[in-house]
Design a protein around this motif. Structure first.
Motif, PDB file in Angstrom:
ATOM      1  N   PHE A 159       1.657   8.516  -4.151  1.00 33.07           N
ATOM      2  CA  PHE A 159       1.872   7.480  -3.150  1.00 33.07           C
ATOM      3  C   PHE A 159       2.103   6.131  -3.823  1.00 33.07           C
ATOM      4  O   PHE A 159       1.457   5.799  -4.824  1.00 33.07           O
ATOM      5  N   TYR A 160       2.999   5.371  -3.222  1.00 35.36           N
ATOM      6  CA  TYR A 160       3.301   4.020  -3.703  1.00 35.36           C
ATOM      7  C   TYR A 160       2.085   3.107  -3.581  1.00 35.36           C
ATOM      8  O   TYR A 160       1.689   2.442  -4.541  1.00 35.36           O
ATOM      9  N   ILE A 161       1.481   3.073  -2.396  1.00 30.97           N
ATOM     10  CA  ILE A 161       0.309   2.232  -2.158  1.00 30.97           C
ATOM     11  C   ILE A 161      -0.825   3.106  -1.634  1.00 30.97           C
ATOM     12  O   ILE A 161      -0.630   3.912  -0.719  1.00 30.97           O
ATOM     13  N   THR A 162      -1.997   2.922  -2.184  1.00 32.26           N
ATOM     14  CA  THR A 162      -3.175   3.598  -1.672  1.00 32.26           C
ATOM     15  C   THR A 162      -4.405   2.765  -1.990  1.00 32.26           C
ATOM     16  O   THR A 162      -4.366   1.879  -2.849  1.00 32.26           O
ATOM     17  N   ALA A 163      -5.468   3.008  -1.274  1.00 33.60           N
ATOM     18  CA  ALA A 163      -6.739   2.320  -1.493  1.00 33.60           C
ATOM     19  C   ALA A 163      -7.859   3.225  -1.000  1.00 33.60           C
ATOM     20  O   ALA A 163      -7.620   4.176  -0.248  1.00 33.60           O
ATOM     21  N   ARG A 195      -2.328  -1.974  -7.007  1.00 33.31           N
ATOM     22  CA  ARG A 195      -3.343  -2.837  -7.600  1.00 33.31           C
ATOM     23  C   ARG A 195      -3.510  -4.166  -6.864  1.00 33.31           C
ATOM     24  O   ARG A 195      -4.520  -4.853  -7.018  1.00 33.31           O
ATOM     25  N   ARG A 196      -2.539  -4.565  -6.059  1.00 34.29           N
ATOM     26  CA  ARG A 196      -2.647  -5.863  -5.388  1.00 34.29           C
ATOM     27  C   ARG A 196      -3.544  -5.816  -4.165  1.00 34.29           C
ATOM     28  O   ARG A 196      -3.790  -6.851  -3.541  1.00 34.29           O
ATOM     29  N   TYR A 197      -4.053  -4.631  -3.815  1.00 33.64           N
ATOM     30  CA  TYR A 197      -4.912  -4.528  -2.631  1.00 33.64           C
ATOM     31  C   TYR A 197      -6.383  -4.491  -3.024  1.00 33.64           C
ATOM     32  O   TYR A 197      -6.765  -4.002  -4.094  1.00 33.64           O
ATOM     33  N   LEU A 198      -7.221  -5.018  -2.130  1.00 28.31           N
ATOM     34  CA  LEU A 198      -8.600  -5.352  -2.455  1.00 28.31           C
ATOM     35  C   LEU A 198      -9.397  -4.191  -3.025  1.00 28.31           C
ATOM     36  O   LEU A 198     -10.225  -4.382  -3.902  1.00 28.31           O
ATOM     37  N   ARG A 199      -9.183  -2.999  -2.541  1.00 29.60           N
ATOM     38  CA  ARG A 199     -10.046  -1.902  -2.927  1.00 29.60           C
ATOM     39  C   ARG A 199      -9.447  -1.015  -4.022  1.00 29.60           C
ATOM     40  O   ARG A 199      -9.838   0.124  -4.184  1.00 29.60           O
ATOM     41  N   TYR A 200      -8.528  -1.588  -4.758  1.00 30.31           N
ATOM     42  CA  TYR A 200      -7.918  -0.856  -5.867  1.00 30.31           C
ATOM     43  C   TYR A 200      -8.956  -0.512  -6.936  1.00 30.31           C
ATOM     44  O   TYR A 200      -9.013   0.622  -7.424  1.00 30.31           O
ATOM     45  N   ARG A 201      -9.790  -1.467  -7.315  1.00 30.96           N
ATOM     46  CA  ARG A 201     -10.799  -1.220  -8.346  1.00 30.96           C
ATOM     47  C   ARG A 201     -11.806  -0.170  -7.892  1.00 30.96           C
ATOM     48  O   ARG A 201     -12.250   0.667  -8.682  1.00 30.96           O
ATOM     49  N   ASP A 255      -5.254   1.890   5.027  1.00 34.85           N
ATOM     50  CA  ASP A 255      -5.420   1.457   6.411  1.00 34.85           C
ATOM     51  C   ASP A 255      -4.139   0.785   6.905  1.00 34.85           C
ATOM     52  O   ASP A 255      -3.441   0.111   6.137  1.00 34.85           O
ATOM     53  N   SER A 256      -3.836   0.933   8.179  1.00 36.90           N
ATOM     54  CA  SER A 256      -2.570   0.417   8.716  1.00 36.90           C
ATOM     55  C   SER A 256      -2.494  -1.107   8.703  1.00 36.90           C
ATOM     56  O   SER A 256      -1.420  -1.672   8.907  1.00 36.90           O
ATOM     57  N   SER A 257      -3.622  -1.797   8.440  1.00 33.60           N
ATOM     58  CA  SER A 257      -3.597  -3.252   8.292  1.00 33.60           C
ATOM     59  C   SER A 257      -3.409  -3.661   6.836  1.00 33.60           C
ATOM     60  O   SER A 257      -3.253  -4.849   6.530  1.00 33.60           O
ATOM     61  N   TYR A 258      -3.459  -2.708   5.926  1.00 33.71           N
ATOM     62  CA  TYR A 258      -3.394  -2.927   4.482  1.00 33.71           C
ATOM     63  C   TYR A 258      -4.563  -3.777   3.969  1.00 33.71           C
ATOM     64  O   TYR A 258      -4.513  -4.336   2.875  1.00 33.71           O
ATOM     65  N   ASN A 259      -5.610  -3.885   4.773  1.00 32.13           N
ATOM     66  CA  ASN A 259      -6.882  -4.474   4.341  1.00 32.13           C
ATOM     67  C   ASN A 259      -6.785  -5.921   3.856  1.00 32.13           C
ATOM     68  O   ASN A 259      -7.533  -6.337   2.975  1.00 32.13           O
ATOM     69  N   THR A 260      -5.869  -6.685   4.402  1.00 34.77           N
ATOM     70  CA  THR A 260      -5.798  -8.086   3.987  1.00 34.77           C
ATOM     71  C   THR A 260      -6.216  -8.989   5.152  1.00 34.77           C
ATOM     72  O   THR A 260      -5.925  -8.693   6.321  1.00 34.77           O
ATOM     73  N   ARG A 261      -6.875 -10.095   4.826  1.00 39.73           N
ATOM     74  CA  ARG A 261      -7.316 -11.038   5.859  1.00 39.73           C
ATOM     75  C   ARG A 261      -6.132 -11.625   6.596  1.00 39.73           C
ATOM     76  O   ARG A 261      -6.185 -11.826   7.818  1.00 39.73           O
ATOM     77  N   LYS A 262      -5.052 -11.903   5.857  1.00 40.61           N
ATOM     78  CA  LYS A 262      -3.858 -12.480   6.473  1.00 40.61           C
ATOM     79  C   LYS A 262      -3.293 -11.546   7.529  1.00 40.61           C
ATOM     80  O   LYS A 262      -2.933 -11.980   8.635  1.00 40.61           O
ATOM     81  N   ASN A 263      -3.201 -10.252   7.204  1.00 37.52           N
ATOM     82  CA  ASN A 263      -2.670  -9.290   8.170  1.00 37.52           C
ATOM     83  C   ASN A 263      -3.569  -9.172   9.386  1.00 37.52           C
ATOM     84  O   ASN A 263      -3.088  -9.113  10.530  1.00 37.52           O
ATOM     85  N   ARG A 264      -4.876  -9.106   9.149  1.00 37.05           N
ATOM     86  CA  ARG A 264      -5.806  -8.982  10.286  1.00 37.05           C
ATOM     87  C   ARG A 264      -5.773 -10.229  11.156  1.00 37.05           C
ATOM     88  O   ARG A 264      -5.858 -10.135  12.385  1.00 37.05           O
TER      89      ARG A 264
END
Length: 497
Positions: A159-163, A195-201, A255-264
């Motif tokens: 997958f391209y993006i995952t968390a 890696r740019r998403y919060l829960r990558y680590r 998650d369909s919001s991509y877990n960012t404060r800006k999106n929420r």
């Protein structure tokens, strides 16, 4: 000249001023002589404009982002895999008509499309498949988790993006549990995409603690000798379980919001379209994963791929279309243009990012001017400013030709990516309709020749259109002049987006 003005302002010593001026002229001359080579004129023009306006900075940016190709070694591994796949196909398959089985219902345009795809991507058109569409991101991940729970031999996840978040956790826990019970679980995730998403680590920590074998796709780690153009990314979405069932489509494992404060805060939610499939085409999706695993690890896991795809004459006909900078040609764009030019009465395209390069724009407007019903489903407001404004700059030309443009209302980001042509052809996967998906991203899409799939996608289209707002030509051309200026500036850079 811009550089002369800078020299004057900085009051440089004469020797340094002369050096800068000579460098400025050399950069411009080299750019004019070198950039057009093997590049589309619009792409070369975009880079030339950047370098001529800001020579030193533009040239440095070009050195980082100017090549559309992966390193030679990676492309060589892709060619090796393509040849290996071709060699393992049934010996009695006709190279001029690369279709496994004797399908009476196959039309000549479908045979030509299959031949085109086979020549470019090495995978044949196969029957015996059964597709199911999934319209809810989170429910699709629950279904994926359920299939992983049944795995006995292997699971391939790409997958391209995952968390590791509340929505994807069931899927990840199923993958970890499968590895713990002895199933071979292999995971590929795009380095920059995830890696740019919060829960990558948190995800990488869980992966390291588990028994899962995992790798980053296209990592940017120059200290390890891993480097390529930073925005060449692996945008594919594939899950294969035991070679029996596969999932693919537009959605990422997050998650369909991509877990960012800006999106929420904006209420953004991504709406995707995924399919699950059983039948021989599962092995084609698996072959794409095996190719990518080989490219990243130099490990060839042939034990987890069926080397002879069976010829089945019933079920839905389908063919996987891999594309991207690992290939020499734009596989997905060539197929899309072919299908458009062979349309007889209707075309439906759904794409979150629609920035058509010249051949696609020409094909669509030609179809519309030929009284073929062309419908484009896009977002009212995308999540990325530059692509969103660039695509708006094409609407006037499309509307004038007779293309219907339907805008899905914000704040939802309609992320589904598919195309319907007439009553028989469909194309669904990870690929957008923009220069990035055609030339810069590694994508995977599936060409399906089946009226039942067309009907299912038509039902999806009706659901989308029911809440869309149609753009009217007369009102659109009256939008404010300052908006048109911004759109046109973004359009100038669209070939480099």
């Amino acid at each position: 000249m811009l550089s002369t003005n800078i020299v004057d302002l900085l009051n440089l010593p004469p020797w340094l001023a002369i050096t800068v001026l000579i460098l400025d002229v050399l950069i411009r001359v080299i750019a004019i002589c070198w950039l057009p080579y093997n590049r589309k004129p619009v792409v070369a023009l975009g880079w030339l404009m950047a370098i001529l306006l800001i020579p030193l900075i533009g040239f440095v940016i070009f050195l980082f982002f100017g090549s559309n190709y992966l390193p030679k070694a990676r492309r060589a591994r892709q060619r090796t895999m393509n040849e290996m796949i071709r060699e393992t196909l049934d010996d009695d398959m006709d190279e001029k008509h690369p279709v496994l089985g004797d399908h009476v219902k196959l039309t000549e345009p479908a045979r030509v499309a299959a031949n085109l795809n086979y020549r470019l991507g090495a995978l044949p058109l196969v029957g015996g498949n059964e597709f199911t569409l999934h319209k809810d991101n989170h429910e699709a991940m629950i279904m994926m988790a359920g299939e992983v729970d049944k795995a006995k031999d292997y699971v391939h996840f790409e997958f391209y993006i995952t968390a590791y978040d509340d929505s994807s956790q069931p899927l990840w826990e199923s993958l970890i549990a499968a590895a713990e019970r002895g199933v071979q679980v292999r995971v590929l995730i795009d380095h920059i995409g995830s890696r740019r998403y919060l829960r990558y680590r948190r995800l990488t920590r869980r992966l390291n603690e588990s028994g899962i074998e995992w790798h980053l796709m296209l990592p940017l780690q120059p200290w390890r000798g891993k480097w390529q153009r930073p925005d060449l990314r692996n945008h594919r979405k594939i899950l294969v379980v035991d070679g029996q069932i596969a999932f693919s489509g537009s959605q990422n494992a997050i998650d369909s919001s991509y877990n960012t404060r800006k999106n929420r805060r904006r209420g953004l939610r991504w709406k995707d379209l995924t399919f699950s499939v059983t039948g021989p085409v599962v092995e084609e999706l698996n072959a794409v994963f095996i190719s990518d695993w080989y490219s990243e690890t130099k490990e060839l896991v042939l034990a987890e791929i069926e080397t002879h795809i069976p010829a089945v004459n019933n079920g839905q006909l389908a063919q996987v279309v891999p594309s991207g900078p690992g290939f020499e040609t734009e596989n997905n764009l060539r197929l899309i243009n072919y299908l458009i030019y062979n349309a007889e009465h209707r075309i439906v395209i759904c794409s979150p990012y629609f920035v058509p390069e010249e051949t696609l724009l020409q094909a669509l407007t030609t179809a519309a001017l030929s009284n073929i019903k062309v419908t484009l489903i896009v977002n009212e407001k995308g999540d990325q400013f530059l692509p969103n404004m660039a695509q708006r700059s094409y609407y006037e030309q499309l509307l004038a030709a007779g293309v219907r443009i339907m805008q899905y209302p914000q704040p939802t980001v309609l992320h589904s990516k598919y195309m319907i042509v007439d009553d028989a052809y469909s194309f669904i996967g990870s690929s957008n309709m923009d220069p990035r998906s055609f030339g810069l991203n590694m994508e995977v899409s599936t060409f399906i020749f089946d009226p039942d799939m067309v009907n299912e996608l038509e039902d999806v289209s009706r659901e989308y259109v029911a809440v869309c707002k149609e753009i009217e030509h007369d009102r659109w051309i009256d939008r404010p002049a300052q908006v048109k200026i911004v759109e046109n500036i973004c359009r100038l850079w669209s070939s480099l987006l």
